[in-house]
Scaffold this motif. Sequence first.
Motif, PDB file in Angstrom:
ATOM      1  N   GLN A   1       0.833  -1.205   0.000  1.00 52.89           N
ATOM      2  CA  GLN A   1       0.000   0.000   0.000  1.00 52.89           C
ATOM      3  C   GLN A   1       0.871   1.261   0.000  1.00 52.89           C
ATOM      4  O   GLN A   1       0.584   2.224  -0.694  1.00 52.89           O
ATOM      5  N   MET A   2       1.934   1.198   0.801  1.00 55.45           N
ATOM      6  CA  MET A   2       2.834   2.353   0.854  1.00 55.45           C
ATOM      7  C   MET A   2       3.462   2.588  -0.523  1.00 55.45           C
ATOM      8  O   MET A   2       3.565   3.722  -0.980  1.00 55.45           O
ATOM      9  N   ALA A   3       3.884   1.485  -1.145  1.00 56.78           N
ATOM     10  CA  ALA A   3       4.527   1.601  -2.453  1.00 56.78           C
ATOM     11  C   ALA A   3       3.561   2.210  -3.466  1.00 56.78           C
ATOM     12  O   ALA A   3       3.948   2.982  -4.334  1.00 56.78           O
ATOM     13  N   ALA A   4       2.284   1.855  -3.320  1.00 50.48           N
ATOM     14  CA  ALA A   4       1.273   2.391  -4.240  1.00 50.48           C
ATOM     15  C   ALA A   4       0.764   3.759  -3.766  1.00 50.48           C
ATOM     16  O   ALA A   4      -0.222   4.263  -4.282  1.00 50.48           O
TER      17      ALA A   4
ATOM     18  N   LYS B   1      -3.063   4.850   1.648  1.00 55.24           N
ATOM     19  CA  LYS B   1      -3.021   4.871   3.107  1.00 55.24           C
ATOM     20  C   LYS B   1      -2.996   3.421   3.598  1.00 55.24           C
ATOM     21  O   LYS B   1      -3.841   2.622   3.176  1.00 55.24           O
ATOM     22  N   PRO B   2      -2.036   3.041   4.437  1.00 59.09           N
ATOM     23  CA  PRO B   2      -2.027   1.647   4.900  1.00 59.09           C
ATOM     24  C   PRO B   2      -3.259   1.344   5.745  1.00 59.09           C
ATOM     25  O   PRO B   2      -3.606   2.124   6.627  1.00 59.09           O
ATOM     26  N   ARG B   3      -3.894   0.283   5.423  1.00 59.85           N
ATOM     27  CA  ARG B   3      -5.073  -0.116   6.215  1.00 59.85           C
ATOM     28  C   ARG B   3      -5.384  -1.592   5.973  1.00 59.85           C
ATOM     29  O   ARG B   3      -4.965  -2.152   4.947  1.00 59.85           O
TER      30      ARG B   3
ATOM     31  N   ASN C   1     -16.613   6.658   6.277  1.00 59.76           N
ATOM     32  CA  ASN C   1     -16.284   5.339   6.848  1.00 59.76           C
ATOM     33  C   ASN C   1     -15.265   4.593   6.002  1.00 59.76           C
ATOM     34  O   ASN C   1     -14.496   3.783   6.517  1.00 59.76           O
ATOM     35  N   LYS C   2     -15.276   4.855   4.701  1.00 54.85           N
ATOM     36  CA  LYS C   2     -14.303   4.121   3.874  1.00 54.85           C
ATOM     37  C   LYS C   2     -12.864   4.547   4.170  1.00 54.85           C
ATOM     38  O   LYS C   2     -11.925   3.861   3.788  1.00 54.85           O
ATOM     39  N   GLU C   3     -12.710   5.647   4.890  1.00 52.37           N
ATOM     40  CA  GLU C   3     -11.367   6.056   5.320  1.00 52.37           C
ATOM     41  C   GLU C   3     -10.876   5.228   6.521  1.00 52.37           C
ATOM     42  O   GLU C   3      -9.708   5.240   6.868  1.00 52.37           O
ATOM     43  N   LEU C   4     -11.817   4.567   7.173  1.00 55.73           N
ATOM     44  CA  LEU C   4     -11.456   3.827   8.394  1.00 55.73           C
ATOM     45  C   LEU C   4     -11.399   2.340   8.066  1.00 55.73           C
ATOM     46  O   LEU C   4     -12.204   1.848   7.299  1.00 55.73           O
TER      47      LEU C   4
END
Length: 467
Positions: A112-115, A118-120, A162-165
Amino acid sequence: MTVTTRFAPSPTGYLHVGGARTALFSWLYARKHNGTFILRIEDTDLERSTQESVQAIFDGMEWLSLNYDTEPTFQTHNFPRYKEIIGQLLETGHAYYCDCSKEELEILREQQMAAKEKPRYNGKCRDANKPQSDKTVVRFKTPMDGAITIADLVKGDITVANKELDDLVIARTDGSPTYNLTVVVDDMDMNITHVIRGDDHINNTPRQINILNALNAPLPEYAHLPMILGSDGARLSKRHGAVSVMQFRDEGYLPQALLNYLVRLGWSHGDQEIFSIDEMIEFFDLKNVNGAASTFNMEKLLWLNHHYLMHGELAEIVPHLVWHLAQLGIDAANEKVDLTDLIKAQRERSKTLVEMANASIYFYREFENYEEKSAKKAFSAGSDNVLTHLKNAFAQLQNWEKEALHDVVKNTAETLELGLGKVAQPLRVAICGSGVSPSIDITLSLLGREKTVARLERAISHIQTLA
Ligand code: GLU
């Protein structure tokens, strides 16, 4: 509904001024609304929580007189209840077991970081119906869509989609509950109506609201208090000076001064600066809390401290001075020196109780040496004669009172045909050891006859050895 607030510190260090300000605002809000104020010790982080930190919280709250209405609660005493709620969330489909391994999650994070995402957590186990094992955590099923709006009483509306969480972990592999779960359960069970806390918790709030919603619990109101900065604009920390409440005590501040300082950190009532506790309670309102960070200003605190030393109730200052004298090994309560007179005599020139106590040592204890410069100036050939005169007069004086003491000094000057300073200054150095003291009559009256006469005798011999 009764207003109920709480202060919920984690006992992982000393009680710092940021925490104390949060406690004060929560306490004031409860007091203002005749509500209930709860102290809840959030000690579930067993590795970082210590008994000393718990004690530091109790000591700080007591020193500041921020009293709570129930026995303090400890989250570590409440594990069965957290377990029950985790079970309930699992049963109602609001939570699930997840057996994703640490390594798996780490790879996901890196991808996720590479892309630049936000890591989740990606929800892999969300609908997989995994059975419980000693490798599973419990995750909360955050709603996939919709948004949470926090109607923050300080910051205004804050909306988070909510999709941010992601689906947060609410129980670890060993079954122990995580922070967001325990806070929610306690806020719900304690019927907290207003959650007043630092804005470092804003990110947790939508998650906590989602869990409360899943439990069909009423939502408290939220007020997130802005950060406190040091004078250089960085978050207040040790390198800016004292930050622990008890360190302010140790450095000679009065609790009233610190409270008055803290209440103005982010809150205002017109341009008033000085507030009694009753006024704070009367005027306090979360509406007038500023959403922006505030800067800690030691000079202003020092100014307030001096103000309270000058104008505070003497009876309230006395125990604090006694404490500081005790730090110097002086048992002031069992000495003859009148403490209210001592404060009156010393407060003009003392900005802190440490200064006041240090400047008062000679009232209790013999000093070692005369301060060189003052002694050189005040003790000259012939001043032993002045001091002998004074000593005889003091030894015979009927009333050891300010006016009579003043008269002795004045009459001695007249009899010996000397200016007042030529009498008062050797006298001062003889009884105090230095040329600085409150006015001579007050100094004498505080010191008492016995010590005065003994110190005059000592000075007379001292001067005679100089000759
Ligand atoms: N225990 C948290 C802390 O010390 C505070 C939690 C809360 O106020 O909700 O930062």
